[in-house]
Enzyme design. Structure first.
Site, PDB file in Angstrom:
ATOM      1  N   THR A 266      -7.569  -5.935   4.079  1.00 32.46           N
ATOM      2  CA  THR A 266      -7.804  -6.862   2.969  1.00 32.46           C
ATOM      3  C   THR A 266      -6.960  -8.119   3.114  1.00 32.46           C
ATOM      4  OG1 THR A 266      -8.306  -5.020   1.497  1.00 32.46           O
ATOM      5  CG2 THR A 266      -7.769  -7.120   0.463  1.00 32.46           C
TER       6      THR A 266
ATOM      7  N   HIS B 267       0.833  -1.199   0.000  1.00 34.99           N
ATOM      8  CA  HIS B 267       0.000   0.000   0.000  1.00 34.99           C
ATOM      9  C   HIS B 267       0.872   1.255   0.000  1.00 34.99           C
ATOM     10  CE1 HIS B 267      -3.223  -2.775   1.162  1.00 34.99           C
ATOM     11  NE2 HIS B 267      -4.059  -1.835   0.765  1.00 34.99           N
TER      12      HIS B 267
ATOM     13  N   LYS C 103      -0.366   4.589   4.689  1.00 44.18           N
ATOM     14  CA  LYS C 103      -1.200   3.617   5.404  1.00 44.18           C
ATOM     15  C   LYS C 103      -0.578   3.300   6.754  1.00 44.18           C
ATOM     16  CE  LYS C 103      -3.758  -0.698   4.855  1.00 44.18           C
ATOM     17  NZ  LYS C 103      -5.015  -0.020   5.293  1.00 44.18           N
TER      18      LYS C 103
END
Length: 270
Positions: free
Chosen positions: A166, A155, A159
């Site tokens: 997920t 990511h 983040k």
């Protein structure tokens, strides 16, 4: 359906505001930001660069939830618990895309869902939820002694939690396919001398950098072959559109805690 976007100055908050403006079956009712935000009292259009919306940004939850039917929430765990409490008190639909909850926080959300309709998912996209279904089936079909499961995710540099919601969703799918508890088999970091890989474990590896929206892959590594399932998110609009779909679905369903698998009709498949 009248909706309030919380954490509105974040990446997903801005995406949700934009997504709502593109549709006729939902209406932006209010926009909520953290206390003391420099955006307070400004028009919501400042967050998206759109035309004037005539919606004043607020940092007061009571004000934001006074005339809404649902809350779209991609914020932080502590804030999401606060909003879930409001949702339960006012019987508002609560769509939670926030990740990184503790076990205690998860239990609180389940308790609030007794008094309202909550859809909570680590990922709101159709593709990822279909992927989770495939992961569960693969994990069930492939022998534990023959195939090791490794999950990799990457990511953007902003983040703050790892593994991603997920990745954990996919790990949960794999664990359910093998009829085990994820917490008992997950390996979240490897460093130094680790010894041989323990059979039946599910490994996680995480990377952060750049502006990556979200890359996930699941490898089933067996003798002389590997099966790799993956999903690449190219734009956050897939999550926003999924959240809106969830809100409209939840409006017509009884109180309870649901996931995107319920919304997408994949629960039986999963």
């Amino acid at each position: 359906m009248r909706l309030t976007v919380v954490g509105a100055n974040g990446k997903m908050g801005r995406e949700l505001i934009t997504a709502i403006q593109r549709r006729e079956d939902v209406e932006l009712c209010a926009v909520l930001v953290r206390k003391g935000s420099p955006f307070v009292d400004k028009d919501a259009s400042i967050l998206t660069g759109s035309d004037f919306l005539n919606i004043r940004i607020t940092d007061d939850p009571e004000n934001a939830f006074s005339n809404t039917e649902g809350i779209l929430d991609f914020s932080q765990p502590q804030a999401s618990i606060l909003y879930a409490n409001y949702a339960a008190q006012k019987s508002l639909v609560h769509i939670i895309g926030t990740t990184g909850f503790s076990k205690t926080e998860e239990e609180k959300i389940a308790d609030f869902a007794k008094d309202t309709t909550i859809v909570k998912s680590g990922n709101m996209s159709l593709g990822v939820n279909l992927l989770a279904s495939l992961v569960k089936k693969a994990a069930k079909a492939l022998e534990v002694d023959d195939f090791d499961i490794e999950i990799y995710e990457m990511h953007h540099s902003g983040k703050v939690d790892a593994p991603s919601g997920t990745a954990l969703l996919l790990g949960q799918a794999a664990a359910e396919g093998r009829n085990v508890m994820l917490k008992n088999v997950s390996v979240n970091a490897r460093n130094g001398y680790t010894g041989e890989r323990e059979k039946g474990t599910i490994g996680f590896a995480c990377s952060r950098g750049g502006t990556v929206v979200g890359d996930h892959s699941i490898t089933f590594a067996g003798p002389n072959e590997r099966i790799v399932l993956s999903h690449v998110a190219q734009d956050r609009s897939i999550f926003a559109n999924g959240a809106l779909k969830a809100a409209l679905w939840a409006k017509n369903h009884e109180n309870g805690l649901y996931s995107m698998l319920d919304v997408l009709g994949l629960k039986d498949e999963f």
